[in-house]
Design a protein around this motif. Structure first.
Motif, PDB file in Angstrom:
ATOM      1  N   ARG A   1       0.804  -1.219   0.000  1.00 21.39           N
ATOM      2  CA  ARG A   1       0.000   0.000   0.000  1.00 21.39           C
ATOM      3  C   ARG A   1       0.837   1.268   0.000  1.00 21.39           C
ATOM      4  NH1 ARG A   1      -2.380  -3.302   4.828  1.00 21.39           N
ATOM      5  NH2 ARG A   1      -0.124  -3.207   5.084  1.00 21.39           N
TER       6      ARG A   1
ATOM      7  N   THR B   1      -2.987   4.080  10.699  1.00 21.11           N
ATOM      8  CA  THR B   1      -2.755   5.345   9.994  1.00 21.11           C
ATOM      9  C   THR B   1      -3.242   5.294   8.547  1.00 21.11           C
ATOM     10  OG1 THR B   1      -0.466   4.527  10.027  1.00 21.11           O
ATOM     11  CG2 THR B   1      -0.888   6.570  11.192  1.00 21.11           C
ATOM     12  N   LEU B   2      -3.527   4.107   8.037  1.00 22.62           N
ATOM     13  CA  LEU B   2      -4.008   3.997   6.658  1.00 22.62           C
ATOM     14  C   LEU B   2      -5.531   3.884   6.591  1.00 22.62           C
ATOM     15  CD1 LEU B   2      -1.313   1.607   5.111  1.00 22.62           C
ATOM     16  CD2 LEU B   2      -1.290   4.109   5.310  1.00 22.62           C
ATOM     17  N   ILE B   3      -6.192   3.972   7.771  1.00 23.41           N
ATOM     18  CA  ILE B   3      -7.655   3.975   7.824  1.00 23.41           C
ATOM     19  C   ILE B   3      -8.149   5.419   7.715  1.00 23.41           C
ATOM     20  CG2 ILE B   3      -9.685   3.409   9.207  1.00 23.41           C
ATOM     21  CD1 ILE B   3      -8.246   0.921   8.376  1.00 23.41           C
ATOM     22  N   LYS B   4      -9.048   5.687   6.779  1.00 26.89           N
ATOM     23  CA  LYS B   4      -9.543   7.048   6.588  1.00 26.89           C
ATOM     24  C   LYS B   4     -10.584   7.415   7.648  1.00 26.89           C
ATOM     25  CE  LYS B   4      -8.709   7.211   1.596  1.00 26.89           C
ATOM     26  NZ  LYS B   4      -9.316   7.373   0.254  1.00 26.89           N
ATOM     27  N   GLU B   5     -10.615   8.721   7.979  1.00 34.04           N
ATOM     28  CA  GLU B   5     -11.585   9.262   8.930  1.00 34.04           C
ATOM     29  C   GLU B   5     -11.603   8.463  10.230  1.00 34.04           C
ATOM     30  OE1 GLU B   5     -15.338   9.593   7.004  1.00 34.04           O
ATOM     31  OE2 GLU B   5     -14.587  10.900   5.411  1.00 34.04           O
ATOM     32  N   CYS B   6     -10.425   8.351  10.836  1.00 34.05           N
ATOM     33  CA  CYS B   6     -10.264   7.577  12.064  1.00 34.05           C
ATOM     34  C   CYS B   6      -9.482   8.418  13.065  1.00 34.05           C
ATOM     35  CB  CYS B   6      -9.527   6.272  11.744  1.00 34.05           C
ATOM     36  SG  CYS B   6      -8.916   5.385  13.169  1.00 34.05           S
ATOM     37  N   ASP B   7     -10.074   8.663  14.246  1.00 33.59           N
ATOM     38  CA  ASP B   7      -9.417   9.494  15.254  1.00 33.59           C
ATOM     39  C   ASP B   7      -8.042   8.950  15.641  1.00 33.59           C
ATOM     40  OD1 ASP B   7     -11.498  11.243  15.270  1.00 33.59           O
ATOM     41  OD2 ASP B   7     -12.294  10.672  17.236  1.00 33.59           O
TER      42      ASP B   7
ATOM     43  N   GLY C   1      -6.039   7.019  13.897  1.00 33.17           N
ATOM     44  CA  GLY C   1      -5.119   7.230  12.784  1.00 33.17           C
ATOM     45  C   GLY C   1      -4.664   8.679  12.694  1.00 33.17           C
ATOM     46  N   ASP C   2      -5.598   9.609  12.883  1.00 29.77           N
ATOM     47  CA  ASP C   2      -5.255  11.039  12.874  1.00 29.77           C
ATOM     48  C   ASP C   2      -4.285  11.361  14.012  1.00 29.77           C
ATOM     49  OD1 ASP C   2      -6.935  11.376  10.727  1.00 29.77           O
ATOM     50  OD2 ASP C   2      -8.589  12.216  11.893  1.00 29.77           O
TER      51      ASP C   2
END
Length: 282
Positions: A92, A240-246, A248-249
């Motif tokens: 990825r 960190t590769l999950i979108k819209e995730c606290d 990960g942010d």
């Protein structure tokens, strides 16, 4: 890539070795290693993440590459495969590579000389070498931290976890190559995982400020308690590769602060309740 110019020639600086360590298990250290390494790679740094937890080998599961393991760290150390053969390129993120641990039960199989040779080779071509250490002070943990230039000390906001982390900070100051050779000390950074501001307000866990005060090392940030972390781990994807995730942010904030970038501290305050929730004590 880190480069310096000497007499008009470009000379590559050795990659930085970052150990991710903790005083006790179950605090989210391997999750942090995977998320942190992926975050560095996304930011453009060529990154290798190494699993030092001989016998367990969790990192390749969290990274989603367990079926692609042919050679591991011990194979490389014992000359049974080359480093190039053992490194697994992430599908990825272009700049991310994984070196898995061995499933042997012999915890003494890692030799300091062998690990040193592997890390030295990696430093020639990688910007960051992230070492996922076993918890505590067993041999694998001591080997993982020995070559560190920097360290992420991962802890939960609980007294027992913080107390054990303090012991690890003592080891970083005295049992590393930098300490033995009287070099600049290992740069330590604090990461507080599974943070729940609502529980902090109720007095059920330590605040981030409490943890900072007790451990007294530079603070990179908190990672909020999140179901997405377990979902990501079970899916073989760094959070960190999950979108819209606290979560990960939060890890991206930690990566950016590590790289010297200014980021506001988030996820440290409980959401303010609206009028209706206060009215009904929700």
């Amino acid at each position: 890539m880190s480069e310096v110019h000497v007499n008009g020639k470009e000379i590559r600086k050795p990659g930085q070795v970052v150990v991710v360590t903790s005083g006790k298990g179950g605090v989210g250290k391997t999750t942090t290693s995977a998320a942190f390494a992926a975050g560095l790679a996304v930011r453009g740094y060529k990154t290798a993440v190494l699993d030092f937890d001989v016998g367990l080998r969790n990192l390749d599961l969290i990274m989603g590459c367990e079926r692609r393991v042919v050679y591991d760290l011990l194979n490389v150390i014992h000359g049974e495969g080359s480093l190039n053969q053992a490194l697994i390129k992430d599908k990825r993120v272009n700049n991310l590579f994984i070196l898995p641990a061995s499933q042997t039960r012999n915890k003494d199989a890692l030799t300091m000389e062998g690990v040193g040779a592997v890390i030295e080779e990696l430093q020639r071509s990688f910007d960051y070498i992230v070492c996922d250490s076993p918890a505590g002070i067993e041999k694998g943990a001591m080997t993982a931290m020995y070559f560190a230039d920097q360290a992420l000390v991962v802890t939960n906001p609980e007294i027992s976890s913080v107390r054990d982390s303090d012991r690890i900070i003592g080891m970083l100051a005295s049992k590393t190559r930098r300490a033995e050779q009287d070099l600049t000390p290992v740069q330590e950074h604090l990461v507080v995982t599974r943070y729940d501001p609502a529980r902090v307000e109720r007095g059920d866990m330590l605040s981030a400020e409490d943890v900072r005060e007790i451990l007294a090392i530079p603070f990179l940030g908190v990672v909020p308690e999140s179901k997405a972390v377990l979902t990501a781990s079970n899916s073989g994807v760094p959070v960190t590769l999950i979108k819209e995730c606290d979560a990960g942010d939060a890890y991206f904030d930690i990566v950016d602060r590590f790289l010297g970038r200014e980021r506001p501290f988030r996820f440290m305050d409980a959401p303010k309740k609206g009028f209706l929730s206060r009215l009904f004590r929700g």
